[in-house]
Scaffold this active site. Structure first.
Site, PDB file in Angstrom:
ATOM      1  N   VAL A  11      57.854  21.009  69.072  1.00 29.12           N
ATOM      2  CA  VAL A  11      56.805  21.737  68.348  1.00 29.12           C
ATOM      3  C   VAL A  11      57.411  22.893  67.554  1.00 29.12           C
ATOM      4  CG1 VAL A  11      54.766  23.207  68.600  1.00 29.12           C
ATOM      5  CG2 VAL A  11      54.985  21.123  69.966  1.00 29.12           C
ATOM      6  N   THR A  86      55.536  23.753  77.913  1.00 27.52           N
ATOM      7  CA  THR A  86      54.556  23.985  79.004  1.00 27.52           C
ATOM      8  C   THR A  86      54.426  22.686  79.789  1.00 27.52           C
ATOM      9  OG1 THR A  86      52.771  23.353  77.516  1.00 27.52           O
ATOM     10  CG2 THR A  86      53.231  25.721  77.739  1.00 27.52           C
ATOM     11  N   PHE A 152      48.646  19.893  66.411  1.00 25.59           N
ATOM     12  CA  PHE A 152      48.092  18.542  66.611  1.00 25.59           C
ATOM     13  C   PHE A 152      49.070  17.531  66.039  1.00 25.59           C
ATOM     14  CE2 PHE A 152      44.065  19.934  68.200  1.00 25.59           C
ATOM     15  CZ  PHE A 152      43.876  21.187  67.625  1.00 25.59           C
ATOM     16  N   ARG A 154      51.706  14.519  65.877  1.00 25.39           N
ATOM     17  CA  ARG A 154      52.048  13.304  66.601  1.00 25.39           C
ATOM     18  C   ARG A 154      53.542  13.041  66.453  1.00 25.39           C
ATOM     19  NH1 ARG A 154      48.813   9.344  63.200  1.00 25.39           N
ATOM     20  NH2 ARG A 154      49.267  11.036  61.735  1.00 25.39           N
ATOM     21  N   LEU A 253      42.201   2.817  68.592  1.00 25.23           N
ATOM     22  CA  LEU A 253      41.512   1.705  69.262  1.00 25.23           C
ATOM     23  C   LEU A 253      42.455   0.518  69.395  1.00 25.23           C
ATOM     24  CD1 LEU A 253      37.896   1.759  67.715  1.00 25.23           C
ATOM     25  CD2 LEU A 253      38.546   2.258  70.082  1.00 25.23           C
ATOM     26  N   GLY A 260      51.238   7.016  77.002  1.00 26.29           N
ATOM     27  CA  GLY A 260      52.332   7.784  77.617  1.00 26.29           C
ATOM     28  C   GLY A 260      52.621   8.974  76.727  1.00 26.29           C
ATOM     29  N   CYS A 263      52.427  14.416  75.865  1.00 25.75           N
ATOM     30  CA  CYS A 263      51.194  15.203  75.755  1.00 25.75           C
ATOM     31  C   CYS A 263      50.003  14.650  76.544  1.00 25.75           C
ATOM     32  CB  CYS A 263      50.832  15.346  74.284  1.00 25.75           C
ATOM     33  SG  CYS A 263      52.087  16.284  73.411  1.00 25.75           S
ATOM     34  N   ARG A 330      59.280  10.178  77.584  1.00 32.19           N
ATOM     35  CA  ARG A 330      58.443  10.843  78.589  1.00 32.19           C
ATOM     36  C   ARG A 330      57.188  10.035  78.880  1.00 32.19           C
ATOM     37  NH1 ARG A 330      58.705  16.888  76.133  1.00 32.19           N
ATOM     38  NH2 ARG A 330      58.998  15.672  74.224  1.00 32.19           N
TER      39      ARG A 330
HETATM   40  C1  UDX Z   1      49.422  13.095  70.733  1.00 32.55           C
HETATM   41  C2  UDX Z   1      48.282  13.490  69.802  1.00 32.55           C
HETATM   42  O1  UDX Z   1      47.992  12.386  68.937  1.00 32.55           O
HETATM   43  C3  UDX Z   1      48.704  14.697  68.967  1.00 32.55           C
HETATM   44  O2  UDX Z   1      47.626  15.106  68.144  1.00 32.55           O
HETATM   45  C4  UDX Z   1      49.080  15.833  69.924  1.00 32.55           C
HETATM   46  O3  UDX Z   1      49.481  16.986  69.200  1.00 32.55           O
HETATM   47  C5  UDX Z   1      50.215  15.381  70.833  1.00 32.55           C
HETATM   48  O4  UDX Z   1      49.821  14.210  71.557  1.00 32.55           O
HETATM   49  P1  UDX Z   1      51.698  11.795  70.583  1.00 32.55           P
HETATM   50  O5  UDX Z   1      51.656  11.929  72.069  1.00 32.55           O
HETATM   51  O6  UDX Z   1      52.929  12.151  69.843  1.00 32.55           O
HETATM   52  O7  UDX Z   1      50.503  12.699  69.933  1.00 32.55           O
HETATM   53  O8  UDX Z   1      51.417  10.257  70.243  1.00 32.55           O
HETATM   54  P2  UDX Z   1      50.124   9.394  69.894  1.00 32.55           P
HETATM   55  O9  UDX Z   1      50.401   8.715  68.621  1.00 32.55           O
HETATM   56  O10 UDX Z   1      48.890  10.191  70.027  1.00 32.55           O
HETATM   57  O11 UDX Z   1      50.159   8.275  71.087  1.00 32.55           O
HETATM   58  C6  UDX Z   1      50.017   8.729  72.409  1.00 32.55           C
HETATM   59  C7  UDX Z   1      50.033   7.492  73.319  1.00 32.55           C
HETATM   60  O12 UDX Z   1      48.854   6.706  73.106  1.00 32.55           O
HETATM   61  C8  UDX Z   1      51.222   6.563  73.068  1.00 32.55           C
HETATM   62  O13 UDX Z   1      51.700   6.090  74.314  1.00 32.55           O
HETATM   63  C9  UDX Z   1      50.621   5.412  72.265  1.00 32.55           C
HETATM   64  O14 UDX Z   1      51.303   4.189  72.490  1.00 32.55           O
HETATM   65  C10 UDX Z   1      49.208   5.353  72.841  1.00 32.55           C
HETATM   66  N1  UDX Z   1      48.233   4.791  71.908  1.00 32.55           N
HETATM   67  C11 UDX Z   1      47.931   5.475  70.775  1.00 32.55           C
HETATM   68  C12 UDX Z   1      47.606   3.589  72.234  1.00 32.55           C
HETATM   69  O15 UDX Z   1      47.897   2.969  73.249  1.00 32.55           O
HETATM   70  N2  UDX Z   1      46.673   3.093  71.381  1.00 32.55           N
HETATM   71  C13 UDX Z   1      46.336   3.746  70.222  1.00 32.55           C
HETATM   72  O16 UDX Z   1      45.480   3.240  69.488  1.00 32.55           O
HETATM   73  C14 UDX Z   1      46.988   4.969  69.907  1.00 32.55           C
END
Ligand code: UDX
Length: 437
Positions: A11, A86, A152, A154, A253, A260, A263, A330
């Site tokens: 971040v 954190t 926020f 990703r 969706l 995983g 976050c 992670r």
């Molecule tokens: C997330 C939030 O999107 C972001 O706004 C926040 O600041 C940090 O946490 P991130 O963890 O980097 O971001 O990844 P993200 O793209 O959100 O995916 C999180 C998890 O959900 C991944 O394991 C991904 O495989 C899963 N996922 C995501 C799904 O299984 N299906 C989806 O449609 C979207």
């Protein structure tokens, strides 16, 4: 504006680099002197598309520098961001705020003129208030305000998410601080980005509520996928059909093996702790956490069933990171699924475009240099992460390399009819199994 960014993790480094790209003078601070030296040399410790270029360009322009001591940077800054980690506290799931509080203690000593201290890290409701108390106790004379400004971003699209955020959330109680924050994000006005000003507690809760909602949405479609498999429905069509409703929206969706990352798992647990501490039940989030953890374990069972048992067999696994375009392992589903397959007697060969270095520390698998190498001689292939390079593998070549034409696609990146026509037994998520034609 002169800005100090405390913490150069995922971040802090992205935020510091992008704020310097806005035109601000940013000093990124990290206690790890070796990391600071590497950053000065342009070596980026994490895989984040585009980050190396943004850091390099702004460092060369003299707007972005790196220090291991914060004294000078803090005393000269108009705004100091706290962007330290954190992590989930071992054992109880609370967010570990020791790094945040240590940063607050230390920066307090160096405050000189009026300064806005901004918590960028994801912190439980009430933390910004605690940071204010820590600084005021250390420096009763200091002129400062504390604001909350959660990120926020990703992983894998963090630069774009910073440059074009859907919104900026700011929690602060002072007009003077509000003016400083407006100045920091002024370049975003060009894109008419909404900046939502509220109080710190609300801002902190928005962050957790957003992540918990997204985790809930994913878990919802994952459970619908299980029902689809029972009733012969197609979860991708269900996702499209409900996602076209403007009130639901098409994003997040995609059914898969469970969420995983650094976050969602951490933030859903922390939100649960906050709700328990304040006796405000969060039974939906409780269910999301439980269902998601159980899902990862169930995925190993799905794979074993598709292989007709894995004892003595070789399973090729494509993708180990928690999502594509990152090297982050992670809470990746692979960390639950792979050991379970090995415990059932499988030998696992794996390939991940960026995750190998991290995976080597966490998994005892044969790490290969390409997808085809992982498939060579395996009894079947499992797709765990939807890296783009897995989307157009040569199906005939896969078939020739595998002992059996078997694919378990936990990210639905192939089409059942196509794989059946190619002679594969194809198992995926939320769609009927395709038997070879
Ligand atoms: C997330 C939030 O999107 C972001 O706004 C926040 O600041 C940090 O946490 P991130 O963890 O980097 O971001 O990844 P993200 O793209 O959100 O995916 C999180 C998890 O959900 C991944 O394991 C991904 O495989 C899963 N996922 C995501 C799904 O299984 N299906 C989806 O449609 C979207």
């Amino acid at each position: 504006m002169r800005i100090a960014m405390i913490g150069t993790g995922y971040v802090g480094l992205v935020s510091g680099a992008c704020l310097s790209e806005f035109g601000h003078n940013v000093v990124c601070i990290d206690k790890d002197a070796a990391k600071v030296e590497a950053l000065r040399q342009g070596v980026i410790p994490i895989f984040e598309p585009g980050l190396e270029e943004v850091v390099g360009a702004n460092a060369r322009a003299g707007r972005l520098t790196f220090e291991s001591a914060m004294a000078q940077a803090v005393s000269e800054a108009e705004a100091v961001f706290i962007a330290v980690g954190t992590p989930s506290r071992r054992g109880d799931g609370h967010a570990d705020l020791s790094y945040v509080f240590a940063a607050a203690e230390e920066l307090a000593c160096h405050l000189r003129d009026y300064t806005v201290v901004i918590t960028k890290s994801t912190v439980p409701v009430g933390t910004s208030h605690q940071v204010k108390q820590i600084i005021a106790r250390a420096r009763p004379d200091a002129r400062f305000d504390v604001c909350s400004n959660p990120e926020f971003l990703r992983e894998g699209s963090a630069i774009e998410d910073f440059r074009r955020p859907d919104r900026v959330i700011v929690g602060c109680d002072s007009d003077r601080a509000r003016d400083v924050i407006r100045e920091i994000y002024r370049p975003l006005y060009l894109h008419e980005t909404p900046i939502v000003f509220t109080n710190p507690e609300t801002s902190e809760l928005i962050k957790y509520a957003a992540n918990a909602f997204l985790a809930t949405k994913i878990t919802f479609i994952n459970e619908i996928a299980d029902l689809c498999e029972k009733v012969g429905a197609d979860v991708q069509d269900v996702a499209r059909g409900i996602g076209l409703d403007g009130r639901i929206g098409a994003k997040f969706l995609h059914a898969g093996p469970g969420f995983g990352g650094s976050c969602f798992p951490k933030d859903t647990l922390a939100l649960l702790k906050t709700s328990q501490d304040h006796e405000a039940p969060a039974r939906i989030v409780e269910a999301v956490v439980a269902v998601n953890e159980e899902r990862k374990r169930r995925m190993a069972g799905k794979i074993e069933a598709a292989f007709g048992g894995v004892r003595g067999k070789t399973v090729a696994v494509l993708g180990l990171t928690f999502k594509p375009n990152t090297d982050d392992m992670r809470d990746a589903p692979s960390l639950a699924i792979v050991p379970q397959l090995q415990a059932a007697g499988a030998t696992v060969r794996a390939y991940d475009p960026e995750g190998g270095k991290e995976a080597r520390k966490l998994l005892d698998v044969t790490l290969c240099d390409s997808a085809y190498e992982a498939l060579d001689g395996a009894d079947g292939v499992v797709i765990l992460t939807e890296w783009n390079e897995f989307r157009a593998l040569d199906v005939a070549r896969m078939k020739a390399l595998l002992k059996h034409p078997l694919m378990v696609d936990l990210r639905n990146i192939y089409r059942p009819a196509h794989m059946a026509a190619e002679g594969f037994t194809y198992v995926s998520i939320g769609r009927a199994m395709a038997a070879p034609q």
